[in-house]
Design an enzyme around this catalytic site. Structure first.
Site, mmCIF file in Angstrom:
data_model
loop_
_atom_site.group_PDB
_atom_site.id
_atom_site.type_symbol
_atom_site.label_atom_id
_atom_site.label_comp_id
_atom_site.label_asym_id
_atom_site.label_seq_id
_atom_site.Cartn_x
_atom_site.Cartn_y
_atom_site.Cartn_z
ATOM 1 N N HIS A 1 0.831 -1.211 0.000
ATOM 2 C CA HIS A 1 0.000 0.000 0.000
ATOM 3 C C HIS A 1 0.863 1.257 0.000
ATOM 4 O O HIS A 1 0.492 2.279 -0.556
ATOM 5 C CB HIS A 1 -0.972 -0.022 1.184
ATOM 6 N N ARG B 1 -10.604 4.134 -2.177
ATOM 7 C CA ARG B 1 -10.101 3.442 -0.975
ATOM 8 C C ARG B 1 -10.474 4.296 0.245
ATOM 9 O O ARG B 1 -9.639 5.044 0.772
ATOM 10 C CB ARG B 1 -8.587 3.260 -1.060
ATOM 11 N N ARG C 1 -15.337 1.810 -1.789
ATOM 12 C CA ARG C 1 -15.044 0.573 -1.069
ATOM 13 C C ARG C 1 -15.198 0.833 0.414
ATOM 14 O O ARG C 1 -14.677 1.834 0.931
ATOM 15 C CB ARG C 1 -13.606 0.131 -1.364
ATOM 16 N N ASN D 1 -3.956 -7.271 -6.483
ATOM 17 C CA ASN D 1 -2.838 -7.105 -5.535
ATOM 18 C C ASN D 1 -2.958 -8.124 -4.411
ATOM 19 O O ASN D 1 -1.988 -8.789 -4.042
ATOM 20 C CB ASN D 1 -2.848 -5.695 -4.925
ATOM 21 N N ARG E 1 2.560 -9.051 0.422
ATOM 22 C CA ARG E 1 2.847 -8.012 -0.577
ATOM 23 C C ARG E 1 3.659 -6.851 -0.021
ATOM 24 O O ARG E 1 4.228 -6.066 -0.768
ATOM 25 C CB ARG E 1 1.541 -7.499 -1.207
ATOM 26 N N CYS F 1 -9.192 -3.970 -10.525
ATOM 27 C CA CYS F 1 -8.776 -2.698 -9.930
ATOM 28 C C CYS F 1 -7.421 -2.804 -9.246
ATOM 29 O O CYS F 1 -6.969 -1.857 -8.617
ATOM 30 C CB CYS F 1 -9.839 -2.171 -8.964
#
Ligand code: PEP
Ligand code: MG
Length: 575
Positions: free
Chosen positions: A195, A302, A338, A459, A470, A507
């Site tokens: 992120h 987000r 979201r 992701n 990640r 996305c």
């Protein structure tokens, strides 16, 4: 002496400027001189912060009384408690305030520097490394202090172009830099889809992560060339290299200007198929960039970024204003909000939970359902804003149908409460789900019966399919978007959705990477959502693509049995 450092480029472009070293964004505090009569209040403020951190550490200690890592973690917390209580930190910081009439944040970071210098002198490497613990304790105190109004994050130096060089930053730290004037962004840690990297990309400046040694090798004020596309930093370049990069910089700028001409062109393939190109945003102000790049909607807002860097949660009215502002600015185009994807690496400032595997823990919809009041506040705010545009709700990290059922139940309750209050909203608001966990991909048929649309969060889908954190740069080399398991899942989701007529978008970061544009089109994808800065490049790729040519090649890639063949076929597809 000139040298180069290599990392993972997460945002393209070339920047030339001077290094601005940050130990941690939270430690970059401003200095204020206080009137003498405020000094005792300031000392009391620091005392209160120490007490709050002490309580925080005690609560953490209580929460780790059992489990395999309890002893180790307990010892670590004890060490932090000892550092906190050490007069060299606390008493000295208070004396510093009294003597220098300054703010508590400044005093404690100055005292931290004194301690750092003392640790540097220690021969024993283990003990020397304990300075990291001092930094972490000071960060905790600062977090409490910074929750107080009046805090002004440090501004970069303005003498020329500043390039931020940091060891590691949280997404919450990076979002603070949205208002700042850095021309490039470098960190030692982080992966391509962490992120932190995503937010760095949204700053729309050249950014490189996973440089490992940048913070150690680069000195404040060093001249740097940052090539975000290639993931390389050149430190102290000579005149010849500088002029070469200046030339490349102006060529890139020219290309950018040319791309701008595509802003209003409809994204249509050569065979006449219209493709929707939506944008991802983190904050309402990002809509400007969305419009500049001609997105036909917002595919991912987000919303959790509204909750970061603050001491208290945004209430219903504040959230409503934010969602309404975005809906209004988008003038009837879809806005996909979201629900808050907090947890893992995006935590509230006062979060007390420490999980061994936060990415597998109480994150996203799991946290929403565990905190129904907080979720209800957000749902009511989204619903209230829904009459000002075409708002859709997107639920992150679904893994079971029960989560959808519970979400829809809570949404119905929120709707009913608005009806009772006679507040209008869009009764037919659409609810979609993010496909980010293999379980969701495999049970898609059941999920689709309850959802209006889908969005593939590649992701996380890659993270959970390949079991690669990640955010962990030590396994970043294993994070493979072209892994056959990933491609099969993505193709399966798109095919299943298309078969039932359920709108589906991607996305995740691959949606904005032109290496994947034709492949995804070949899998049947007709809707992409990406960072606005990537939109026009992807549009240019769409305009050059003939679907009947790419579909058979995409199918071949799906069947490729070794990575080399996959790369050869992909190169052919993109040629
Ligand atoms: C994803 O997981 O692909 C996604 C878009 O969500 P985020 O990156 O915010 O987790
Ligand atoms: Mg995700």
């Amino acid at each position: 002496m000139s040298f180069a450092i290599y990392g993972v480029g997460v945002s393209g472009g070339i920047a030339i400027g001077r290094a601005h070293l940050a130990s941690h964004a939270a430690l970059e505090v401003a200095h204020h001189t206080l009137p003498r009569d405020q000094v005792s209040n300031e000392i009391a403020r620091l005392d209160t912060a120490f007490t709050a951190v002490r309580e925080e550490l005690e609560a953490l200690h209580r929460s780790v009384v059992s489990g395999p890592a309890a002893a180790e973690y307990g010892a670590f917390l004890d060490l932090h408690r000892m550092i906190l209580d050490d007069p060299t930190l606390s008493t000295a910081a208070k004396t510093y305030i009294a003597q220098n009439q300054c703010n508590a944040e400044w005093a404690i970071t100055q005292q931290m520097e004194v301690l750092m210098a003392q640790f540097e002198e220690i021969e024993d490497p283990y003990l020397r490394e304990r300075k990291t613990d001092v930094i972490q304790v000071v960060e905790r105190v600062l977090k409490v202090l910074l929750g107080h109004p009046g805090y002004v994050p440090a501004q970069p130096k303005r003498d020329g172009d500043s390039i931020l060089v940091a060891h590691d930053l949280s997404p919450a730290d990076v979002i603070q830099y949205k208002q700042h004037a850095f021309t490039a962004f470098l960190t030692d840690l982080g992966g391509l889809t962490s992120h932190t990297a995503i937010v760095a990309r949204s700053l729309n400046i050249p950014s490189i992560v996973a440089l490992h040694v940048a913070r150690r090798l680069i000195r404040d004020n060093d001249v740097l060339i940052v090539d975000g596309g290639q993931g390389v930093v050149i430190v102290d370049p000579d005149e010849h290299v500088l002029s070469e990069y200046r030339l490349r910089q102006s060529q890139l700028e020219l290309e950018k200007q040319k791309l701008k001409r595509l802003k209003t062109t409809v994204a249509t393939t050569l065979d006449g198929t219209v493709i929707e190109l939506f944008a991802n945003i983190e904050l309402p102000q990002d809509v400007e960039q969305v419009k500049e790049n001609g997105a036909t909607g917002i595919g991912l807002f987000r919303s959790e970024f509204l909750f970061l860097n603050r001491a208290s949660l945004p209430d219903e009215d504040e959230q409503f204003e934010a969602y309404r502002a975005v809906a209004r600015k988008m003038r009837g185009l879809p806005v996909t909000i979201r629900t808050f994807d907090l947890g893992a690496d995006k935590n509230l400032d006062n979060a007390k939970r420490v999980a061994a595997n936060p990415a597998l823990g109480l994150r996203a919809i799991r946290l929403c359902l565990a905190e129904p009041q907080m979720f209800n506040t957000q749902l009511r705010a989204i619903l209230r804003a829904s009459r000002y545009g075409q708002i859709r709700i997107l639920v992150p990290m679904l893994s079971s149908v029960a989560e959808i059922t519970q979400t829809l139940h809570l949404l119905e309750n929120a709707k009913q409460s608005l009806r009772n209050d006679k507040i209008p909203f869009d009764e037919k608001i659409q609810v979609g789900g993010m496909v980010e966990i293999p379980a969701a991909a495999l049970c898609l048929d059941i999920f689709m019966r309850k959802l209006d649309f889908l969005s593939i969060g590649t992701n996380d889908l890659i993270q959970y399919t390949l079991a690669i954190d990640r955010a962990d740069d030590t396994v970043a080399h294993l994070y493979d978007s072209l892994h056959p398991a990933v491609l099969r899942l993505v193709a399966h989701i798109i095919r299943s959705a298309n078969r039932t007529g359920t709108p589906v978008a991607v996305c995740g970061e691959i949606a904005g990477d032109i290496v994947f544009t034709r492949l995804l089109l070949g899998f049947g994808l007709r809707m992409f959502s990406m960072h606005p800065a990537q939109l026009l490049t992807v549009k240019r790729e769409v305009l050059r693509t003939n679907l009947p040519d790419v579909i058979p090649l995409a199918q071949k890639i799906l069947k490729a049995d070794d990575p080399e063949r996959t790369h050869v076929l992909l190169a052919k597809l993109n040629s």
